[in-house]
Design a protein around this motif. Structure first.
Motif, short mmCIF file in Angstrom:
data_model
loop_
_atom_site.label_atom_id
_atom_site.label_comp_id
_atom_site.label_asym_id
_atom_site.label_seq_id
_atom_site.Cartn_x
_atom_site.Cartn_y
_atom_site.Cartn_z
N ALA A 227 2.08 0.41 -52.36
CA ALA A 227 1.41 0.35 -51.05
C ALA A 227 2.15 1.19 -50.02
O ALA A 227 3.36 1.05 -49.84
N ARG A 228 1.40 2.05 -49.36
CA ARG A 228 1.92 2.85 -48.26
C ARG A 228 0.86 2.91 -47.19
O ARG A 228 -0.32 3.14 -47.48
N GLY A 229 1.26 2.72 -45.94
CA GLY A 229 0.30 2.61 -44.86
C GLY A 229 0.12 3.88 -44.06
O GLY A 229 0.39 4.99 -44.53
N ILE A 230 -0.31 3.71 -42.80
CA ILE A 230 -0.75 4.86 -42.00
C ILE A 230 0.14 5.13 -40.79
O ILE A 230 -0.20 5.96 -39.95
N ARG A 231 1.30 4.46 -40.70
CA ARG A 231 2.16 4.59 -39.52
C ARG A 231 2.56 6.03 -39.21
O ARG A 231 2.72 6.41 -38.06
N LYS A 232 2.75 6.85 -40.24
CA LYS A 232 3.34 8.18 -40.04
C LYS A 232 2.31 9.29 -39.90
O LYS A 232 2.67 10.47 -39.85
N ILE A 233 1.04 8.91 -39.83
CA ILE A 233 0.00 9.94 -39.69
C ILE A 233 -0.06 10.41 -38.24
O ILE A 233 -0.12 9.60 -37.31
N LEU A 234 -0.07 11.71 -38.06
CA LEU A 234 -0.14 12.32 -36.74
C LEU A 234 -1.54 12.80 -36.43
O LEU A 234 -2.35 13.04 -37.35
N ILE A 265 -2.60 0.05 -66.39
CA ILE A 265 -3.29 -0.10 -65.12
C ILE A 265 -2.50 0.58 -64.01
O ILE A 265 -1.27 0.41 -63.91
N PHE A 266 -3.21 1.37 -63.22
CA PHE A 266 -2.60 2.05 -62.08
C PHE A 266 -3.24 1.50 -60.81
O PHE A 266 -4.47 1.45 -60.70
N GLN A 267 -2.41 1.08 -59.85
CA GLN A 267 -2.92 0.52 -58.60
C GLN A 267 -2.11 1.08 -57.44
O GLN A 267 -0.89 0.98 -57.43
N ARG A 268 -2.81 1.65 -56.45
CA ARG A 268 -2.08 2.21 -55.32
C ARG A 268 -2.94 2.19 -54.06
O ARG A 268 -4.14 2.45 -54.10
N VAL A 269 -2.30 1.86 -52.94
CA VAL A 269 -2.91 1.95 -51.62
C VAL A 269 -2.14 3.02 -50.85
O VAL A 269 -0.91 2.94 -50.74
N GLN A 270 -2.85 4.01 -50.32
CA GLN A 270 -2.20 5.08 -49.58
C GLN A 270 -3.24 5.85 -48.77
O GLN A 270 -4.42 5.86 -49.12
N PRO A 271 -2.81 6.51 -47.69
CA PRO A 271 -3.75 7.40 -47.00
C PRO A 271 -4.04 8.61 -47.88
O PRO A 271 -3.13 9.15 -48.52
N CYS A 272 -5.30 8.98 -47.95
CA CYS A 272 -5.74 10.11 -48.77
C CYS A 272 -6.59 11.05 -47.94
O CYS A 272 -7.21 10.63 -46.95
N LEU A 273 -6.66 12.30 -48.38
CA LEU A 273 -7.65 13.22 -47.84
C LEU A 273 -8.92 13.07 -48.68
O LEU A 273 -8.87 13.17 -49.92
N VAL A 274 -10.02 12.79 -48.01
CA VAL A 274 -11.28 12.55 -48.68
C VAL A 274 -12.22 13.72 -48.40
O VAL A 274 -12.47 14.04 -47.22
N PRO A 275 -12.73 14.40 -49.42
CA PRO A 275 -13.64 15.52 -49.19
C PRO A 275 -14.88 15.08 -48.42
O PRO A 275 -15.39 13.97 -48.60
#
Length: 434
Positions: A227-234, A265-275
């Motif tokens: 899990a990684r969140g959105i705190r560091k997004i500018l 099983i792979f599980q991850r939460v993170q900010p992504c770039l979505v087309p």
């Protein structure tokens, strides 16, 4: 018509009062659809004197929440207290142990203790229901458990936290930085005073672990969610993503990795770039959306209000209707004994495009230093944007790589870590495949 389904409510916050309002307003319709009336018998909360905007005089007030688990005139306990442990978990265990059905909106408790509670419910031939625990009013639990039951689902992902999606889409619209939008979200009630569970990805991770178990027929494994969140997004990241043809969203993704001849099983939460071509790029505000990919159904999209008193209350009462109809079944789609214990998949070998943003000292040789590190790691650049120099002598470099293994990203950043050219930690976001 059959005798009423008698319920007790533990917790009278916005969702609890929403359940009362829904059952009172739609009582006749609910009874017709359920085949029997659904009646509230007892309620409990911390503060009896609080004005909640609903009339509680028709219901028995219980000071000790534990009494609800054994009361002879209660068929179902609805828990809306919250918390992964403590009173909520005690109530769940005692209710199910006494052969009564249990309905909850508590995603943290299900993510941590769902396997134990499901086994207990099965041993007592009673129901454990948690539609409201994931994506509020969206019937995604039932959709996966029942509607897609004949499909093999190897991938489930989506926007699972409305607070983060509100913040990101507002940053996108207003051109503001994260801290400014967070303050506004807190003032408007979209974010908690302590928003850590939301903005650090923990809330989404709870929900993802539940969805993965339902989708794959696997034992729930919250501990295996990265899990990684959105705190560091500018604001600059939002702008660069837009210029490159993407939008940034916090994505929870779980999938079955069949590499090396064994299912993992792979599980991850993170900010992504979505087309922009992907439907999740167009989900804005506090909305949630879940995508499941079935081998016969194809892509299934569940979208709607992910939180709020009325949508969440709707999901709670939907579970009560199922119990009234005696549509109980195993909590995780199949008997607990049939759920597979899947090993966790490593991320280093995963292949995809990646966005990397660096704040660097604007001086000769910086770009050559970065590209040399990437070359040595076997990573190549698809597109690159460099901003003008700021007053502090820094520049922003944002790039999208060609598809490559995540290990190459790790190796690049490890090489660059000691560099005096970097001003701060690089931001890395993977690109969601279409």
């Amino acid at each position: 018509m059959s005798s009423p389904l008698r319920i007790a409510l533990a917790g009278l916050g916005t969702v609890g009062t929403g359940v009362i309002q829904l059952i009172e307003e739609n009582s006749a319709l609910i009874a017709r659809r359920a085949g029997r009336p659904i009646e509230i018998v007892a309620v409990t909360a911390r503060d009896r004197s609080k004005n909640r905007g609903v009339d509680l005089s028709a219901y028995r007030w219980v000071d000790d929440m534990g009494e609800l688990a054994t009361a002879s005139d209660i068929d179902v306990v609805v828990e809306l207290v919250g918390g992964s442990d403590g009173p909520a978990l005690t109530l769940a265990r005692e209710t199910l142990s006494n052969g009564r059905s249990f309905v909850t909106a508590n995603k943290a408790m299900i993510a941590h203790h769902g396997a134990e509670l499901a086994k207990l419910a099965e041993s007592k031939n009673t129901a454990l229901k948690f539609e409201a625990a994931v994506a509020g009013g969206i019937p995604v639990i039932q959709g996966l458990r029942d509607g897609a039951a004949a499909n093999r689902i190897d991938r489930v992902y989506g926007i699972l936290n409305g607070t983060c999606n509100f913040i990101l889409s507002t940053m996108e619209k207003e051109g503001l930085d994260f801290t400014d939008v967070l303050s506004d979200a807190q003032a408007k009630g979209f974010a908690e005073a302590d928003p850590s569970f939301d903005i650090d990805g923990i809330d989404a991770a709870h929900k993802l672990a539940i969805l993965a178990s339902l989708s794959f027929g696997s034992e729930i494994d919250f501990g295996g969610v990265e899990a990684r969140g959105i705190r560091k997004i500018l604001a600059a990241d939002i702008a660069q993503a837009k210029a490159l043809g993407y939008r940034i969203r916090l994505i929870g993704l779980a999938e079955i990795d069949g590499e090396n001849g064994a299912s993992e099983i792979f599980q991850r939460v993170q900010p992504c770039l979505v087309p922009l071509a992907h439907p999740l790029a167009h989900v804005t505000g506090a909305t949630n959306a879940v995508v499941a990919e079935g081998n016969f159904s194809g892509r299934l999209l569940f979208q709607g209000a992910g939180a709020g008193d009325r949508p969440t209350a709707s999901a709670v009462v939907a579970d009560l209707v199922d119990i009234a109809r005696k549509e109980t079944g195993p909590a995780f789609s199949m008997p607990s004994s049939e759920l597979e214990k899947l090993p966790r998949a490593a991320s280093a070998h995963r292949v995809g495009k990646t966005y990397i943003r660096m704040i660097v000292a604007d001086r000769v040789g910086v770009l050559a230093e970065i590209t040399a590190a990437m070359r040595d790691a076997g990573l190549s650049i698809e597109s690159l944007i460099q901003t003008e120099t700021s007053d502090d002598g820094s520049a922003l470099i944002a790039m999208v790589t060609h598809a490559g293994p995540e290990q190459a990203i790790n190796d690049t950043l490890k090489t660059l870590a000691p560099s005096e050219s970097l001003m701060g930690e690089p931001m890395v976001m993977h690109i969601l495949g279409e």
